[in-house]
Scaffold this active site. Sequence first.
Site, PDB file in Angstrom:
ATOM      1  N   ASN A 318       0.926  -1.573  -0.031  1.00  0.00           N
ATOM      2  CA  ASN A 318      -0.087  -0.163  -0.057  1.00  0.00           C
ATOM      3  C   ASN A 318       1.021   1.295   0.307  1.00  0.00           C
ATOM      4  O   ASN A 318       0.322   2.380  -0.797  1.00  0.00           O
ATOM      5  CB  ASN A 318      -0.548  -0.209   0.821  1.00  0.00           C
ATOM      6  CG  ASN A 318      -1.512  -1.166   0.967  1.00  0.00           C
ATOM      7  OD1 ASN A 318      -2.140  -1.743   0.031  1.00  0.00           O
ATOM      8  ND2 ASN A 318      -2.964  -1.191   2.034  1.00  0.00           N
ATOM      9  N   LYS A 413     -19.365   5.153  14.655  1.00  0.00           N
ATOM     10  CA  LYS A 413     -19.066   3.943  15.408  1.00  0.00           C
ATOM     11  C   LYS A 413     -19.071   4.258  16.682  1.00  0.00           C
ATOM     12  O   LYS A 413     -19.135   3.158  17.440  1.00  0.00           O
ATOM     13  CB  LYS A 413     -18.343   3.035  14.453  1.00  0.00           C
ATOM     14  CG  LYS A 413     -19.050   2.178  13.267  1.00  0.00           C
ATOM     15  CD  LYS A 413     -18.518   1.152  11.972  1.00  0.00           C
ATOM     16  CE  LYS A 413     -19.153   0.574  11.512  1.00  0.00           C
ATOM     17  NZ  LYS A 413     -19.363   1.940  10.617  1.00  0.00           N
ATOM     18  N   ARG A 550     -24.377  -8.383  11.484  1.00  0.00           N
ATOM     19  CA  ARG A 550     -22.462  -9.430  11.897  1.00  0.00           C
ATOM     20  C   ARG A 550     -22.518  -8.899  13.272  1.00  0.00           C
ATOM     21  O   ARG A 550     -23.239  -8.141  13.930  1.00  0.00           O
ATOM     22  CB  ARG A 550     -21.488  -9.182  10.907  1.00  0.00           C
ATOM     23  CG  ARG A 550     -21.850  -9.657   9.437  1.00  0.00           C
ATOM     24  CD  ARG A 550     -21.270  -8.648   8.882  1.00  0.00           C
ATOM     25  NE  ARG A 550     -21.057  -6.852   8.672  1.00  0.00           N
ATOM     26  CZ  ARG A 550     -20.159  -6.236   8.173  1.00  0.00           C
ATOM     27  NH1 ARG A 550     -19.911  -6.837   7.442  1.00  0.00           N
ATOM     28  NH2 ARG A 550     -20.377  -4.850   7.668  1.00  0.00           N
TER      29      ARG A 550
END
Length: 637
Positions: A318, A413, A550
Amino acid sequence: MFQPVVSFFSARRTIKRILTLSYDIFAIAFALYASIALRLGVISFPMELEEVGSFVITIAVTLIVFTKLGLYRAVMRYMIVPAIGHIFLAVVASSLALSISSFYLHSFIPRSVPAIYAGIAMILLGGPRILIRTYFDRYYRKGKDNVLIYGAGVAGRELAYALRQGSEYHPVAIIDDDPNKIGNIIYGLRVYDSKDFLKLNGLYQPVKLLLAINNIRQGERLRLVDKLSNWPVAIQSVPSVEDIALGRADKTEVRDLDIADLLGRDSVEPKHELMQQCIFGKSVMVTGAGGSIGSELCRQIIKLSPKTLVLFELNEYNLYQIEKELKQIALYTNVETTIIAALGSVQHSNRLEKMMRIYQINTVYHAAAYKHVPIVEYNMIEGVRNNIFGTLFAAKAAINANVDNFVLISTDKAVRSTNIMGASKRMAELVLQALSVEQVTTNFTMVRFGNVLGSSGSVVPLFREQIKKGGPVTVTHPDITRYFMLIPEAAQLVIQAGSIGHNGQVFVLDMGDSVKILDLAKRMIHLMGMSEKIDVDCDGDIEIKFTGLRPGEKLYEELLIGENVAGTSHPKIMTALEDYLTWKEMEIVLNKLDKFCHEFNIEAVRDILISTPTGYTGGGEIKDHLYCHHKEKQLQI
């Protein structure tokens, strides 16, 4: 009957040029002979030395002009109108050469012969080239899929030309909403009104509609895409001029619609003074520079001409990719920025501090984090170490290296989280809030926002892949919603928030209205030219399946813990006024957390996250792989 033509074009380039040159010599000589014969009305006539000299000079001049105009370098099967124009110029020059040479050599050539010769030469030299071009256009069209082009502007014209030369798609018509363009012919393609789509679709049965419009406002583009989504054909677009210039795409490349079109929202233009404030002429570090958010931050930062840009990244590949891309951007935009590719983990405080000191970093954008909710849920200790202690080490390194600004990339979140990832990010916020009160060296700000479309964890690439494979498209719950933002927009707002922030502030980005994931899936199915398969007996193409939430996943996300929110000088950035711990209280929590992480006491780690004011509720059973394996072993004993 076309086998000799095909064999000719499969020959080597040198042989083809020799044959073409030989034909041109014969054609010019025959045109000269035929023009005199027509003028005199006889088949044979005497040829003296003077006439032969005029013929030789005319042939030589014509061939020289053809060569100078590049007609022997052009690939004959791709010749179009400009090449025919060059042939016309060459024939005019050839006629003048015939007239002038016959005058000076006193050859017996009537004055009307050059005009007759010009007409015959144009037919003999240009005719075969047009026939060959037409033959290959029809020959190669047989194996190409029909496509429609939407947009008769510059992008549409370039796409039409490129596709006609290519081997994959055959453009059959162009559609445009501008009444001034309807009826025009572009490279042999007629421009139709969008109202004629159903007629064109039935006539040509195109496999795709290619959107070739790059110069309209985002709002207009969104309305256009909304209209096209109801058409029974797959929609794709051409790359932007910037992508082509930077080598990220080819002008003949077609791709799925931009994520902005799927989101269906307008972004606010960034304020240039806020974008530059912490970056222009300064040394900047981005942690997690190779990730989705980190790499986009780097792309935005390099355009603002920092003195130095340090890319701090754990993943070698990356890091290599983003460094290569940034160097291309710098070259294209003439930016003189020193780009440093630094391998390292944010859990190594010495490495961080030395990098910040050596390169005299002014601003740090801390994007390094584990963000995938289920993965962190299954690997709790690593998630806590990287997200909480990685932030702590980076923040302390910034203080010790006298960094002016430190901006944490947080998440929605973190608000009343039901998962370890969100709780760890809220704890990271609390760490910076506590440090902001303890010292005055570094200005700490936190920017909290929702999901970004196109990131490594985004549903868009997942849905796209599932649709291409024929489905089913998997949605966790029919009512699940998320806040979405484009990666470039999020990166720009992060940079601007860092410029207006005061020490310890938490910023919340205006994400607009939440998006229902089920609606997003349906929109993508329609835009890819397919229909939803509602039941077994339905004729649709793609089925949507619900898989259940999930581990750690919520139906709805929030951006604020409380109601204490205030506006800022930017319409898309708000500041949240929330409770936090003192540094002494925070130190006690961190010491316990470090001890329990070292001992791999997952239950104690979770209890600390619950008892600390993170808003974490526990999220049900512990899902960590090693913890569950250890529990199973104990039960077996």
